[in-house]
Design an enzyme around this catalytic site. Structure first.
Site, PDB file in Angstrom:
ATOM      1  N   THR A 291      55.788  -7.388 -23.970  1.00 33.78           N
ATOM      2  CA  THR A 291      56.234  -6.430 -24.995  1.00 33.78           C
ATOM      3  C   THR A 291      57.756  -6.412 -25.147  1.00 33.78           C
ATOM      4  O   THR A 291      58.280  -6.421 -26.260  1.00 33.78           O
ATOM      5  CB  THR A 291      55.738  -5.016 -24.618  1.00 33.78           C
ATOM      6  OG1 THR A 291      54.313  -5.071 -24.434  1.00 33.78           O
ATOM      7  CG2 THR A 291      56.073  -4.007 -25.704  1.00 33.78           C
TER       8      THR A 291
ATOM      9  N   GLU B 255      41.138  -3.018 -34.963  1.00 32.36           N
ATOM     10  CA  GLU B 255      42.310  -3.310 -35.804  1.00 32.36           C
ATOM     11  C   GLU B 255      41.935  -4.206 -36.990  1.00 32.36           C
ATOM     12  O   GLU B 255      42.442  -4.021 -38.091  1.00 32.36           O
ATOM     13  CB  GLU B 255      43.409  -3.935 -34.938  1.00 32.36           C
ATOM     14  CG  GLU B 255      43.958  -2.923 -33.928  1.00 32.36           C
ATOM     15  CD  GLU B 255      44.887  -3.520 -32.867  1.00 32.36           C
ATOM     16  OE1 GLU B 255      45.185  -4.731 -32.921  1.00 32.36           O
ATOM     17  OE2 GLU B 255      45.309  -2.751 -31.968  1.00 32.36           O
TER      18      GLU B 255
ATOM     19  N   HIS C 152      52.825  -8.303 -33.445  1.00 28.23           N
ATOM     20  CA  HIS C 152      51.801  -7.491 -32.787  1.00 28.23           C
ATOM     21  C   HIS C 152      50.565  -8.344 -32.556  1.00 28.23           C
ATOM     22  O   HIS C 152      50.216  -9.181 -33.389  1.00 28.23           O
ATOM     23  CB  HIS C 152      51.397  -6.298 -33.671  1.00 28.23           C
ATOM     24  CG  HIS C 152      50.130  -5.648 -33.204  1.00 28.23           C
ATOM     25  ND1 HIS C 152      50.118  -4.714 -32.194  1.00 28.23           N
ATOM     26  CD2 HIS C 152      48.838  -5.849 -33.564  1.00 28.23           C
ATOM     27  CE1 HIS C 152      48.854  -4.362 -31.957  1.00 28.23           C
ATOM     28  NE2 HIS C 152      48.062  -5.034 -32.776  1.00 28.23           N
TER      29      HIS C 152
ATOM     30  N   LYS D 157      55.704  -8.491 -37.811  1.00 33.21           N
ATOM     31  CA  LYS D 157      56.278  -7.193 -38.163  1.00 33.21           C
ATOM     32  C   LYS D 157      57.434  -7.385 -39.150  1.00 33.21           C
ATOM     33  O   LYS D 157      57.914  -8.506 -39.355  1.00 33.21           O
ATOM     34  CB  LYS D 157      56.733  -6.489 -36.875  1.00 33.21           C
ATOM     35  CG  LYS D 157      55.583  -6.176 -35.908  1.00 33.21           C
ATOM     36  CD  LYS D 157      56.125  -5.580 -34.615  1.00 33.21           C
ATOM     37  CE  LYS D 157      55.004  -5.202 -33.648  1.00 33.21           C
ATOM     38  NZ  LYS D 157      55.540  -4.655 -32.376  1.00 33.21           N
TER      39      LYS D 157
ATOM     40  N   ASN E  27      60.323  -6.465 -31.763  1.00 35.55           N
ATOM     41  CA  ASN E  27      59.733  -7.588 -31.018  1.00 35.55           C
ATOM     42  C   ASN E  27      58.811  -8.482 -31.858  1.00 35.55           C
ATOM     43  O   ASN E  27      57.939  -9.169 -31.349  1.00 35.55           O
ATOM     44  CB  ASN E  27      59.044  -7.094 -29.733  1.00 35.55           C
ATOM     45  CG  ASN E  27      57.857  -6.191 -30.003  1.00 35.55           C
ATOM     46  OD1 ASN E  27      57.527  -5.907 -31.152  1.00 35.55           O
ATOM     47  ND2 ASN E  27      57.201  -5.760 -28.949  1.00 35.55           N
TER      48      ASN E  27
ATOM     49  N   ARG F 170      47.856 -13.235 -27.331  1.00 33.79           N
ATOM     50  CA  ARG F 170      48.776 -12.347 -26.613  1.00 33.79           C
ATOM     51  C   ARG F 170      49.705 -13.158 -25.709  1.00 33.79           C
ATOM     52  O   ARG F 170      50.896 -12.882 -25.617  1.00 33.79           O
ATOM     53  CB  ARG F 170      47.994 -11.358 -25.745  1.00 33.79           C
ATOM     54  CG  ARG F 170      47.358 -10.229 -26.485  1.00 33.79           C
ATOM     55  CD  ARG F 170      48.285  -9.099 -26.808  1.00 33.79           C
ATOM     56  NE  ARG F 170      48.712  -8.310 -25.662  1.00 33.79           N
ATOM     57  CZ  ARG F 170      49.357  -7.150 -25.770  1.00 33.79           C
ATOM     58  NH1 ARG F 170      49.640  -6.644 -26.960  1.00 33.79           N
ATOM     59  NH2 ARG F 170      49.732  -6.488 -24.695  1.00 33.79           N
TER      60      ARG F 170
ATOM     61  N   TYR G 268      48.521   2.641 -34.400  1.00 31.23           N
ATOM     62  CA  TYR G 268      49.228   2.888 -33.138  1.00 31.23           C
ATOM     63  C   TYR G 268      48.841   4.231 -32.521  1.00 31.23           C
ATOM     64  O   TYR G 268      49.629   4.817 -31.786  1.00 31.23           O
ATOM     65  CB  TYR G 268      50.736   2.824 -33.372  1.00 31.23           C
ATOM     66  CG  TYR G 268      51.304   1.415 -33.385  1.00 31.23           C
ATOM     67  CD1 TYR G 268      51.061   0.517 -32.327  1.00 31.23           C
ATOM     68  CD2 TYR G 268      52.100   0.972 -34.441  1.00 31.23           C
ATOM     69  CE1 TYR G 268      51.588  -0.763 -32.335  1.00 31.23           C
ATOM     70  CE2 TYR G 268      52.630  -0.322 -34.459  1.00 31.23           C
ATOM     71  CZ  TYR G 268      52.374  -1.183 -33.389  1.00 31.23           C
ATOM     72  OH  TYR G 268      52.905  -2.451 -33.393  1.00 31.23           O
TER      73      TYR G 268
ATOM     74  N   ARG H 152      57.972 -13.796 -28.656  1.00 27.40           N
ATOM     75  CA  ARG H 152      58.972 -12.763 -28.369  1.00 27.40           C
ATOM     76  C   ARG H 152      60.096 -13.316 -27.498  1.00 27.40           C
ATOM     77  O   ARG H 152      61.264 -12.943 -27.661  1.00 27.40           O
ATOM     78  CB  ARG H 152      58.295 -11.567 -27.696  1.00 27.40           C
ATOM     79  CG  ARG H 152      57.407 -10.764 -28.673  1.00 27.40           C
ATOM     80  CD  ARG H 152      56.459  -9.850 -27.932  1.00 27.40           C
ATOM     81  NE  ARG H 152      55.768  -8.897 -28.792  1.00 27.40           N
ATOM     82  CZ  ARG H 152      54.774  -8.127 -28.387  1.00 27.40           C
ATOM     83  NH1 ARG H 152      54.342  -8.195 -27.125  1.00 27.40           N
ATOM     84  NH2 ARG H 152      54.199  -7.283 -29.217  1.00 27.40           N
TER      85      ARG H 152
ATOM     86  N   PHE I  22      58.843   6.936 -28.250  1.00 24.22           N
ATOM     87  CA  PHE I  22      59.212   5.898 -29.217  1.00 24.22           C
ATOM     88  C   PHE I  22      58.327   5.890 -30.465  1.00 24.22           C
ATOM     89  O   PHE I  22      58.527   5.068 -31.365  1.00 24.22           O
ATOM     90  CB  PHE I  22      59.192   4.512 -28.557  1.00 24.22           C
ATOM     91  CG  PHE I  22      57.856   4.090 -27.990  1.00 24.22           C
ATOM     92  CD1 PHE I  22      56.873   3.522 -28.803  1.00 24.22           C
ATOM     93  CD2 PHE I  22      57.571   4.252 -26.640  1.00 24.22           C
ATOM     94  CE1 PHE I  22      55.641   3.131 -28.304  1.00 24.22           C
ATOM     95  CE2 PHE I  22      56.339   3.866 -26.110  1.00 24.22           C
ATOM     96  CZ  PHE I  22      55.381   3.303 -26.955  1.00 24.22           C
TER      97      PHE I  22
END
Ligand code: DAT
Ligand code: MG
Length: 151
Positions: free
Chosen positions: A92, A127, A116, A10, A113, A86, A50, A103, A58
């Site tokens: 998260t 995605e 993704h 990100k 964070n 993941r 998203y 993270r 948020f």
């Protein structure tokens, strides 16, 4: 089962100079990078990416954050790669993410964070299609392949 997943460093991760270290972790694990590009995500694409979070408190902050600067988008491939990637990213909220995860090692708050990763093989397929054309996905053998997997 060998599968693909979608991952994205990100804008905070890019700006903080973490791209190399994040990518290194996947490479070190023997996870294959089959596509990678830097892009400033258009708002409309971010909204589609998203869409499951539309309406949540948020959502607007999330869209502003994710479109605030360039992100580095990737398709990763490996054994059980959706779950493995993941797990390498951690929970998260970086406060809950174990040390040793991306993270957990580099982040402090949920809204920044760093990375993704797709949460299921269905999300991964969706995605990957959103961010990449088929011709951008490389089929290539990496030198370690003979030892990373059993024949
Ligand atoms: P993940 O990115 O681990 O799949 P998610 O899909 O639930 O988590 O949420 C997507 C992103 O939205 C997440 O990386 C950061 C942001 N986010 C999630 N929950 C949030 C919250 N309660 N407050 C602020 N940002 C949140
Ligand atoms: Mg998610």
């Amino acid at each position: 089962m060998i599968e693909k997943t979608f991952a994205m460093v990100k804008p905070d991760g890019v700006s903080r100079g973490l791209v190399g270290r994040v990518v290194q972790r996947f490479e070190d694990r023997g996870i294959k990078i089959v596509a990678m590009k830097m892009m400033r995500i258009p708002r409309e694409l971010a909204e589609r990416h998203y869409e499951e979070h539309k309406g949540k408190a948020f959502f607007d902050d999330l869209l502003s954050y994710i479109t605030s600067g360039p992100a580095v988008c990737m398709v990763l491939e490996g054994e059980n790669c959706v779950a493995t990637a993941r797990a390498m990213m951690g929970k998260t909220n970086p406060q809950d993410a174990a040390s040793g995860t991306i993270r957990g090692d580099f982040g402090q708050v949920t809204g920044r964070n760093i990375i993704h990763g797709s949460d299921s093989s269905e999300s991964a397929k969706r995605e990957i299609k959103l961010f990449f054309n088929d011709y951008e996905l490389q089929k290539h053998e990496v030198a370690d392949e003979a030892w990373l997997f059993e024949k």
